[in-house]
Design a protein around this motif. Structure first.
Motif, PDB file in Angstrom:
ATOM      1  N   PHE A 203       0.739  -1.226   0.209  1.00 51.89           N
ATOM      2  CA  PHE A 203      -0.149   0.035   0.373  1.00 51.89           C
ATOM      3  C   PHE A 203       1.205   1.351  -0.011  1.00 51.89           C
ATOM      4  O   PHE A 203       0.163   2.787   0.007  1.00 51.89           O
ATOM      5  N   GLY A 204       2.106   0.905  -0.051  1.00 52.02           N
ATOM      6  CA  GLY A 204       3.360   2.185   0.103  1.00 52.02           C
ATOM      7  C   GLY A 204       2.420   3.831   1.099  1.00 52.02           C
ATOM      8  O   GLY A 204       2.624   3.467   2.148  1.00 52.02           O
ATOM      9  N   ALA A 206       0.090   5.150   1.648  1.00 51.50           N
ATOM     10  CA  ALA A 206      -1.525   4.160   1.996  1.00 51.50           C
ATOM     11  C   ALA A 206      -1.560   3.697   3.131  1.00 51.50           C
ATOM     12  O   ALA A 206      -2.855   3.516   3.575  1.00 51.50           O
ATOM     13  N   ALA A 207      -0.542   3.414   3.601  1.00 43.06           N
ATOM     14  CA  ALA A 207      -0.333   2.001   4.331  1.00 43.06           C
ATOM     15  C   ALA A 207      -0.766   2.295   6.002  1.00 43.06           C
ATOM     16  O   ALA A 207      -1.574   1.481   6.065  1.00 43.06           O
ATOM     17  N   SER A 208      -1.383   3.414   6.266  1.00 46.36           N
ATOM     18  CA  SER A 208      -2.258   4.152   7.329  1.00 46.36           C
ATOM     19  C   SER A 208      -3.177   4.377   7.563  1.00 46.36           C
ATOM     20  O   SER A 208      -3.875   4.264   8.505  1.00 46.36           O
ATOM     21  N   PHE A 209      -3.803   4.224   5.918  1.00 48.65           N
ATOM     22  CA  PHE A 209      -5.632   5.053   5.557  1.00 48.65           C
ATOM     23  C   PHE A 209      -5.901   3.775   5.636  1.00 48.65           C
ATOM     24  O   PHE A 209      -6.041   2.432   4.985  1.00 48.65           O
ATOM     25  N   ALA A 210      -7.094   3.686   6.311  1.00 51.43           N
ATOM     26  CA  ALA A 210      -8.714   2.671   6.510  1.00 51.43           C
ATOM     27  C   ALA A 210      -9.554   2.876   5.382  1.00 51.43           C
ATOM     28  O   ALA A 210     -10.390   2.100   5.263  1.00 51.43           O
ATOM     29  N   ASP A 278      -3.183   8.847  -5.026  1.00 49.66           N
ATOM     30  CA  ASP A 278      -2.486   6.936  -6.532  1.00 49.66           C
ATOM     31  C   ASP A 278      -1.533   5.591  -5.327  1.00 49.66           C
ATOM     32  O   ASP A 278      -1.350   4.845  -6.880  1.00 49.66           O
ATOM     33  N   ALA A 279      -1.599   5.606  -4.128  1.00 44.26           N
ATOM     34  CA  ALA A 279      -1.319   4.401  -3.979  1.00 44.26           C
ATOM     35  C   ALA A 279      -2.193   3.473  -3.463  1.00 44.26           C
ATOM     36  O   ALA A 279      -1.660   2.418  -3.957  1.00 44.26           O
ATOM     37  N   LEU A 280      -3.293   4.194  -3.586  1.00 46.06           N
ATOM     38  CA  LEU A 280      -4.178   2.311  -3.287  1.00 46.06           C
ATOM     39  C   LEU A 280      -5.083   2.723  -4.655  1.00 46.06           C
ATOM     40  O   LEU A 280      -5.026   1.149  -4.662  1.00 46.06           O
ATOM     41  N   ARG A 281      -5.132   3.363  -5.360  1.00 49.72           N
ATOM     42  CA  ARG A 281      -4.536   3.100  -7.508  1.00 49.72           C
ATOM     43  C   ARG A 281      -4.175   1.925  -7.221  1.00 49.72           C
ATOM     44  O   ARG A 281      -4.441   1.032  -8.280  1.00 49.72           O
ATOM     45  N   ALA A 282      -2.448   2.226  -7.169  1.00 47.00           N
ATOM     46  CA  ALA A 282      -1.327   0.978  -7.073  1.00 47.00           C
ATOM     47  C   ALA A 282      -1.671  -0.416  -6.315  1.00 47.00           C
ATOM     48  O   ALA A 282      -2.055  -1.508  -7.594  1.00 47.00           O
ATOM     49  N   ALA A 283      -2.882  -0.183  -5.368  1.00 48.45           N
ATOM     50  CA  ALA A 283      -2.273  -1.200  -4.723  1.00 48.45           C
ATOM     51  C   ALA A 283      -3.512  -2.580  -5.421  1.00 48.45           C
ATOM     52  O   ALA A 283      -3.464  -3.434  -6.037  1.00 48.45           O
ATOM     53  N   TYR A 284      -4.848  -1.456  -6.652  1.00 47.29           N
ATOM     54  CA  TYR A 284      -5.523  -2.054  -6.775  1.00 47.29           C
ATOM     55  C   TYR A 284      -5.214  -2.816  -8.370  1.00 47.29           C
ATOM     56  O   TYR A 284      -5.484  -4.210  -8.281  1.00 47.29           O
ATOM     57  N   LEU A 285      -4.060  -1.993  -8.799  1.00 51.21           N
ATOM     58  CA  LEU A 285      -3.407  -2.679 -10.146  1.00 51.21           C
ATOM     59  C   LEU A 285      -2.456  -3.191 -10.070  1.00 51.21           C
ATOM     60  O   LEU A 285      -2.690  -4.088 -10.597  1.00 51.21           O
ATOM     61  N   ALA A 286      -2.327  -3.438  -8.379  1.00 49.23           N
ATOM     62  CA  ALA A 286      -1.033  -4.956  -8.441  1.00 49.23           C
ATOM     63  C   ALA A 286      -1.695  -6.343  -8.574  1.00 49.23           C
ATOM     64  O   ALA A 286      -1.233  -7.381  -8.919  1.00 49.23           O
ATOM     65  N   ILE A 287      -2.791  -6.021  -8.029  1.00 49.27           N
ATOM     66  CA  ILE A 287      -3.949  -7.532  -8.561  1.00 49.27           C
ATOM     67  C   ILE A 287      -4.998  -7.122  -9.502  1.00 49.27           C
ATOM     68  O   ILE A 287      -6.010  -7.904  -9.545  1.00 49.27           O
ATOM     69  N   THR A 288      -4.875  -6.956 -10.920  1.00 44.33           N
ATOM     70  CA  THR A 288      -5.593  -6.382 -11.953  1.00 44.33           C
ATOM     71  C   THR A 288      -4.998  -6.476 -12.989  1.00 44.33           C
ATOM     72  O   THR A 288      -3.526  -6.315 -13.276  1.00 44.33           O
ATOM     73  N   PRO A 289      -5.611  -7.775 -14.187  1.00 43.40           N
ATOM     74  CA  PRO A 289      -4.506  -8.337 -15.317  1.00 43.40           C
ATOM     75  C   PRO A 289      -4.187  -6.968 -16.563  1.00 43.40           C
ATOM     76  O   PRO A 289      -4.788  -5.476 -15.687  1.00 43.40           O
ATOM     77  N   PRO A 290      -3.827  -6.738 -16.412  1.00 45.83           N
ATOM     78  CA  PRO A 290      -2.689  -5.445 -17.525  1.00 45.83           C
ATOM     79  C   PRO A 290      -4.211  -4.972 -18.395  1.00 45.83           C
ATOM     80  O   PRO A 290      -4.404  -3.989 -18.574  1.00 45.83           O
ATOM     81  N   ALA A 291      -4.929  -5.798 -18.907  1.00 47.57           N
ATOM     82  CA  ALA A 291      -6.325  -5.446 -19.787  1.00 47.57           C
ATOM     83  C   ALA A 291      -7.069  -4.631 -18.632  1.00 47.57           C
ATOM     84  O   ALA A 291      -7.600  -3.792 -19.291  1.00 47.57           O
ATOM     85  N   GLY A 292      -6.861  -4.444 -17.917  1.00 46.09           N
ATOM     86  CA  GLY A 292      -7.740  -3.773 -16.808  1.00 46.09           C
ATOM     87  C   GLY A 292      -9.114  -4.303 -16.060  1.00 46.09           C
ATOM     88  O   GLY A 292      -9.782  -5.579 -16.840  1.00 46.09           O
TER      89      GLY A 292
END
Length: 456
Positions: A203-204, A206-210, A278-292
């Motif tokens: 989460f980079g 965003a680690a402290s965010f609920a 941006d950090a939270l969106r990156a976390a989401y995309l980290a477990i999303t296929p390249p096609a989105g």
């Protein structure tokens, strides 16, 4: 054999019998007998009178001790047995057990039995705790031991188990009388292919965010947030701008409580708010296929769920892929509905990661206050909410009175219905506009100082 007729009668009889024994012991008679001196192990079978162990694990309720659901298994050990088995891993009847256990040497498998009663560690050994492929002799384990702290008998194999194979496990517990059988036997089957365990999600910043929302917050009732929140770019609460105070502000008279800071484009500044988003969106995309989006099929090696509805009433038999899951990535190409209890088993690995992905919405069905039924995520054997991820391609809804564990990452809105509680982040609007909707809820960042006991 011609010379035997010249021997004295007694000697002839002795030699004839000796040859007969030698021939039979050397594989004579069509190879039916083993070679003399060969170490032939008998096939492992369940002893007569052996019983099956319970398949329902202890449940840890938020803020409370471990309790065993009020379920009576179909067969139990006689009450006179001084030591009884309360749970096993893998469970009896498991049809999708991993072939190995994380962090075990040489890819071995860790098999355990939780015991109740006073246990003499010397009684847990390779002679009393055995495992074999069905219809085969026992495996030679790397070790057999008793963990006095956890109260478990532990058998560790020297190598991974064979995939898609049935296994029998037998544990002989002490018997106070020769006529009383205190053995327990259970069966499980390994997965057809090794289960792919996903890596941790970072989460980079965003680690402290609920909480995170791109379209603001709506709240009814006394909601409490344990952890930081980011509202960006829409920083409203019940349509009232939050402003630069670091809290939720007036929020139309229904202000959520927060043990943390509310970050917005004006507090402390736009740069910080965007950094967290941006950090939270990156976390989401980290477990999303390249096609989105949709999310189903991401990470590679995910296990497609056999049904779009998981869970079962509390106390039901554990069924892999329905209400029981080990670490891995599980995918639904459409919706995912959670109803009743879903047990996540880390198998003793504190770093075990669970990812559930739905191409569209995730919905936890509503219930009623305890002891009435409601949706629950049950973590056992070291599973942590911080390592559980629920990824929705669209929205997510956590129903009334649900006891939810794990981070929810949704493409759109997230709604927590009346009195639902969550140990896990709520991130709405991963790739479109997403609001957070609350109604008398508690949401806690796992490991937060004010989080309920057991939320980690």
């Amino acid at each position: 054999m011609q010379k035997l007729k010249w021997a004295p009668p007694k000697l002839a009889l002795y030699v004839t019998l000796s040859l007969a024994v030698s021939l039979s012991g050397c594989g004579g008679g069509g190879g039916q007998a083993p070679i003399l001196g060969a170490d032939v192990k008998p096939v492992l079978v369940a002893p007569p009178g052996a019983v099956a162990p319970p398949v329902v694990p202890p449940v840890v309720l938020p803020g409370g001790p471990a309790v065993v659901p009020p379920v009576v298994p179909p067969v139990v050990q006689p009450t006179a047995c001084p030591v009884t088995v309360t749970f096993t891993d893998p469970t009896d009847g498991n049809q999708n057990a991993p072939t190995s256990t994380t962090a075990v040497a040489n890819g071995g498998k860790r098999v355990t039995a939780t015991l109740a009663g006073t246990v003499d560690p010397a009684t847990i050994n390779a002679s009393t705790f055995r495992m074999a492929q069905t219809g085969q002799p026992p495996l030679t384990p790397a070790s057999v031991s008793y963990d006095a702290v956890a109260g478990t008998a532990v058998l560790v194999t020297a190598a991974p188990l064979a995939a898609n194979t049935n296994y029998l496990v037998v544990l002989d517990t002490p018997s106070p009388a020769p006529a009383l059988v205190c053995a327990v036997a259970w069966n499980f089957k390994t997965a057809a292919l090794p289960i792919v365990v996903p890596p941790p999600v970072n989460f980079g910043a965003a680690a402290s965010f609920a909480l995170s929302a791109t379209a603001g917050v709506a709240n009814t009732g006394a909601t409490l947030i344990n952890g930081d929140a980011v509202l960006n770019p829409n920083d409203t609460c019940n349509s009232v701008p939050v402003g630069g105070s670091g809290v939720f502000g007036l929020c139309g008279g229904a202000t959520p409580g927060i043990n943390g800071t509310v970050v917005t484009p004006t507090f402390p500044n736009t740069t910080r708010a965007q950094q967290v988003t941006d950090a939270l969106r990156a976390a989401y995309l980290a477990i999303t296929p390249p096609a989105g989006p949709p999310a189903a099929g991401s990470l590679g090696g995910g296990t497609p769920l056999a049904t779009t509805s998981i869970g079962a009433p509390s106390g039901n038999v554990m069924v892999a892929g329905l209400n029981y899951f080990v670490a891995g990535t599980y995918t639904s190409g459409s919706t995912l509905t959670v109803a009743g209890d879903v047990t996540l088993d880390a198998q003793g690995n504190p770093n075990a990661v669970f990812v559930f992905q739905a191409g569209s919405a995730i919905t936890a069905l509503p219930g009623a206050p305890s002891p009435a039924p409601h949706t629950r995520i049950v973590l056992v054997n070291g599973a942590k909410a911080s390592n559980v991820f629920w990824q929705a391609g669209s929205s997510a809804t956590i129903g009334n009175y649900a006891e939810w564990y794990g981070n929810v990452l949704a493409g759109a809105d997230i709604t927590l219905q009346t009195s639902a509680v969550s140990c896990g982040r709520m991130f709405a609007g991963a790739f479109t506009s997403g609001a957070l909707v609350f109604d008398t809820n508690t949401v806690s960042l796992p490991g937060h100082l004010q989080a309920p006991a057991g939320c980690n």
